[in-house]
Motif scaffolding. Structure first.
Motif, PDB file in Angstrom:
ATOM      1  N   ALA A  30       0.753  -1.299  -0.085  1.00  0.00           N
ATOM      2  CA  ALA A  30      -0.128   0.123  -0.026  1.00  0.00           C
ATOM      3  C   ALA A  30       0.800   1.295   0.166  1.00  0.00           C
ATOM      4  N   GLU A  31       1.790   1.262   0.798  1.00  0.00           N
ATOM      5  CA  GLU A  31       2.922   2.329   0.678  1.00  0.00           C
ATOM      6  C   GLU A  31       3.497   2.424  -0.668  1.00  0.00           C
ATOM      7  N   ALA A  32       4.056   1.641  -1.293  1.00  0.00           N
ATOM      8  CA  ALA A  32       4.555   1.502  -2.481  1.00  0.00           C
ATOM      9  C   ALA A  32       3.630   2.169  -3.690  1.00  0.00           C
ATOM     10  N   ILE A  33       2.251   1.828  -3.440  1.00  0.00           N
ATOM     11  CA  ILE A  33       1.241   2.443  -4.398  1.00  0.00           C
ATOM     12  C   ILE A  33       1.200   3.902  -4.103  1.00  0.00           C
ATOM     13  N   THR A  34       0.962   4.195  -2.895  1.00  0.00           N
ATOM     14  CA  THR A  34       0.814   5.720  -2.536  1.00  0.00           C
ATOM     15  C   THR A  34       1.967   6.440  -3.084  1.00  0.00           C
ATOM     16  N   HIS A  35       3.229   6.108  -2.718  1.00  0.00           N
ATOM     17  CA  HIS A  35       4.264   6.801  -3.150  1.00  0.00           C
ATOM     18  C   HIS A  35       4.391   6.839  -4.837  1.00  0.00           C
ATOM     19  N   THR A  36       4.003   5.786  -5.451  1.00  0.00           N
ATOM     20  CA  THR A  36       3.827   5.652  -7.054  1.00  0.00           C
ATOM     21  C   THR A  36       2.865   6.708  -7.386  1.00  0.00           C
ATOM     22  N   GLN A  37       1.933   6.797  -6.751  1.00  0.00           N
ATOM     23  CA  GLN A  37       0.990   7.678  -7.343  1.00  0.00           C
ATOM     24  C   GLN A  37       1.534   9.135  -7.152  1.00  0.00           C
ATOM     25  N   ASN A  63      10.040  -3.482  -2.752  1.00  0.00           N
ATOM     26  CA  ASN A  63      11.287  -4.552  -2.477  1.00  0.00           C
ATOM     27  C   ASN A  63      10.912  -5.038  -1.059  1.00  0.00           C
ATOM     28  N   ALA A  64      10.236  -4.363  -0.176  1.00  0.00           N
ATOM     29  CA  ALA A  64       9.892  -4.998   1.251  1.00  0.00           C
ATOM     30  C   ALA A  64       8.697  -5.887   1.160  1.00  0.00           C
ATOM     31  N   ALA A  65       7.856  -5.257   0.167  1.00  0.00           N
ATOM     32  CA  ALA A  65       6.621  -6.146  -0.201  1.00  0.00           C
ATOM     33  C   ALA A  65       6.868  -7.494  -0.743  1.00  0.00           C
ATOM     34  N   GLU A  66       7.920  -7.619  -1.710  1.00  0.00           N
ATOM     35  CA  GLU A  66       8.373  -8.535  -2.429  1.00  0.00           C
ATOM     36  C   GLU A  66       9.056  -9.482  -1.710  1.00  0.00           C
ATOM     37  N   LYS A  67       9.735  -9.238  -0.703  1.00  0.00           N
ATOM     38  CA  LYS A  67      10.520  -9.975   0.319  1.00  0.00           C
ATOM     39  C   LYS A  67       9.438 -10.730   1.160  1.00  0.00           C
ATOM     40  N   GLU A  68       8.356  -9.870   1.583  1.00  0.00           N
ATOM     41  CA  GLU A  68       7.230 -10.580   2.404  1.00  0.00           C
ATOM     42  C   GLU A  68       6.573 -11.686   1.499  1.00  0.00           C
ATOM     43  N   LYS A  69       5.946 -11.340   0.322  1.00  0.00           N
ATOM     44  CA  LYS A  69       5.496 -12.600  -0.449  1.00  0.00           C
ATOM     45  C   LYS A  69       5.741 -12.026  -1.923  1.00  0.00           C
ATOM     46  N   ALA A  70       6.573 -13.010  -2.413  1.00  0.00           N
ATOM     47  CA  ALA A  70       6.802 -12.789  -4.087  1.00  0.00           C
ATOM     48  C   ALA A  70       5.694 -12.798  -4.901  1.00  0.00           C
ATOM     49  N   ASN A  71       5.773 -11.951  -5.698  1.00  0.00           N
ATOM     50  CA  ASN A  71       4.605 -11.820  -6.677  1.00  0.00           C
ATOM     51  C   ASN A  71       4.983 -11.108  -8.058  1.00  0.00           C
ATOM     52  N   PRO A  72       4.927 -11.753  -8.954  1.00  0.00           N
ATOM     53  CA  PRO A  72       5.403 -11.182 -10.315  1.00  0.00           C
ATOM     54  C   PRO A  72       5.027  -9.799 -10.810  1.00  0.00           C
ATOM     55  N   HIS A  73       3.864  -9.352 -10.240  1.00  0.00           N
ATOM     56  CA  HIS A  73       3.234  -7.816 -10.582  1.00  0.00           C
ATOM     57  C   HIS A  73       4.286  -6.978  -9.716  1.00  0.00           C
ATOM     58  N   ILE A  74       4.689  -7.436  -8.522  1.00  0.00           N
ATOM     59  CA  ILE A  74       5.536  -6.728  -7.560  1.00  0.00           C
ATOM     60  C   ILE A  74       6.708  -6.514  -8.670  1.00  0.00           C
ATOM     61  N   LYS A  75       7.275  -7.805  -8.885  1.00  0.00           N
ATOM     62  CA  LYS A  75       8.650  -7.649  -9.681  1.00  0.00           C
ATOM     63  C   LYS A  75       8.470  -6.697 -10.934  1.00  0.00           C
TER      64      LYS A  75
END
Length: 112
Positions: A30-37, A63-75
Protein backbone atom coordinates in the motif's frame (compact mmCIF):
# COMPACT_ATOMS: atom_id res chain seq x y z
CA UNK A 1 1.35 -2.66 43.22
CA UNK A 2 3.26 -5.83 42.33
CA UNK A 3 0.01 -7.57 41.53
CA UNK A 4 -0.95 -4.76 39.13
CA UNK A 5 2.39 -4.95 37.35
CA UNK A 6 2.14 -8.69 37.04
CA UNK A 7 -1.35 -8.38 35.59
CA UNK A 8 -0.24 -5.66 33.17
CA UNK A 9 2.74 -7.69 31.94
CA UNK A 10 0.62 -10.81 31.65
CA UNK A 11 -1.96 -8.92 29.60
CA UNK A 12 0.69 -7.44 27.30
CA UNK A 13 2.34 -10.82 26.85
CA UNK A 14 -0.96 -12.50 26.10
CA UNK A 15 -1.90 -9.82 23.58
CA UNK A 16 1.46 -10.17 21.83
CA UNK A 17 1.01 -13.93 21.62
CA UNK A 18 -2.54 -13.82 20.32
CA UNK A 19 -2.25 -11.08 17.72
CA UNK A 20 -0.32 -12.03 14.60
CA UNK A 21 2.71 -9.98 13.79
CA UNK A 22 1.13 -9.07 10.45
CA UNK A 23 -1.42 -6.96 12.30
CA UNK A 24 1.41 -4.75 13.50
CA UNK A 25 3.44 -4.83 10.29
CA UNK A 26 3.50 -1.99 7.86
CA UNK A 27 1.61 -2.57 4.61
CA UNK A 28 4.52 -2.11 2.24
CA UNK A 29 2.50 -2.73 -0.91
CA UNK A 30 0.00 0.00 0.00
CA UNK A 31 2.86 2.38 0.78
CA UNK A 32 4.52 1.55 -2.55
CA UNK A 33 1.26 2.34 -4.34
CA UNK A 34 0.83 5.64 -2.49
CA UNK A 35 4.36 6.80 -3.29
CA UNK A 36 4.01 5.70 -6.91
CA UNK A 37 0.82 7.76 -7.22
CA UNK A 38 2.68 10.75 -5.78
CA UNK A 39 5.52 10.17 -8.24
CA UNK A 40 3.02 10.22 -11.11
CA UNK A 41 1.40 13.43 -9.86
CA UNK A 42 4.72 15.25 -9.59
CA UNK A 43 5.91 13.82 -12.91
CA UNK A 44 2.83 15.19 -14.67
CA UNK A 45 3.80 18.60 -13.28
CA UNK A 46 7.24 18.23 -14.86
CA UNK A 47 9.03 17.85 -11.52
CA UNK A 48 11.55 15.12 -12.31
CA UNK A 49 13.45 15.51 -9.02
CA UNK A 50 10.31 15.10 -6.91
CA UNK A 51 9.29 12.13 -9.04
CA UNK A 52 12.62 10.46 -8.30
CA UNK A 53 12.19 11.06 -4.57
CA UNK A 54 8.74 9.43 -4.51
CA UNK A 55 9.77 6.63 -6.87
CA UNK A 56 12.72 5.78 -4.62
CA UNK A 57 10.41 5.63 -1.60
CA UNK A 58 8.00 3.46 -3.58
CA UNK A 59 10.88 1.19 -4.60
CA UNK A 60 11.95 0.71 -0.99
CA UNK A 61 8.44 -0.38 -0.03
CA UNK A 62 7.99 -2.51 -3.16
CA UNK A 63 11.22 -4.38 -2.39
CA UNK A 64 10.01 -4.98 1.17
CA UNK A 65 6.64 -6.21 -0.13
CA UNK A 66 8.42 -8.56 -2.54
CA UNK A 67 10.46 -9.99 0.35
CA UNK A 68 7.29 -10.55 2.39
CA UNK A 69 5.48 -12.33 -0.42
CA UNK A 70 6.90 -12.87 -3.89
CA UNK A 71 4.60 -11.80 -6.69
CA UNK A 72 5.33 -11.36 -10.43
CA UNK A 73 3.36 -8.10 -10.52
CA UNK A 74 5.48 -6.63 -7.72
CA UNK A 75 8.60 -7.69 -9.64
CA UNK A 76 7.34 -5.89 -12.75
CA UNK A 77 6.46 -2.87 -10.62
CA UNK A 78 10.01 -2.83 -9.26
CA UNK A 79 11.40 -2.98 -12.81
CA UNK A 80 9.31 0.02 -13.88
CA UNK A 81 10.12 1.96 -10.71
CA UNK A 82 13.83 1.49 -11.43
CA UNK A 83 13.24 2.73 -14.99
CA UNK A 84 11.24 5.71 -13.69
CA UNK A 85 14.10 6.61 -11.36
CA UNK A 86 16.65 6.33 -14.17
CA UNK A 87 14.59 8.53 -16.50
CA UNK A 88 13.86 11.01 -13.72
CA UNK A 89 17.56 11.37 -12.98
CA UNK A 90 18.01 12.27 -16.67
CA UNK A 91 15.38 15.01 -16.09
CA UNK A 92 12.95 13.29 -18.50
CA UNK A 93 9.77 13.68 -16.45
CA UNK A 94 7.50 12.45 -19.27
CA UNK A 95 9.30 9.12 -19.74
CA UNK A 96 9.69 8.69 -15.99
CA UNK A 97 5.96 9.28 -15.51
CA UNK A 98 5.11 6.60 -18.09
CA UNK A 99 7.24 4.07 -16.22
CA UNK A 100 5.69 5.11 -12.91
CA UNK A 101 2.23 4.59 -14.41
CA UNK A 102 3.23 1.09 -15.56
CA UNK A 103 4.62 0.39 -12.09
CA UNK A 104 1.33 1.52 -10.54
CA UNK A 105 -0.66 -0.81 -12.79
CA UNK A 106 1.43 -3.78 -11.69
CA UNK A 107 1.48 -2.88 -8.01
CA UNK A 108 -2.30 -2.47 -7.98
CA UNK A 109 -2.67 -5.85 -9.72
CA UNK A 110 -0.52 -7.42 -6.98
CA UNK A 111 -2.87 -5.99 -4.36
CA UNK A 112 -5.87 -7.94 -5.70
Amino acid sequence: MNRRRFTAFLTIGLAAALFPRAAFAEDHLAEAITHTQQAIETGKQGQADALVTHAEAALTHANAAEKEKANPHIKQGITHLNAAIAEGKKKDAAAATKHAEEALTHLQAAQK
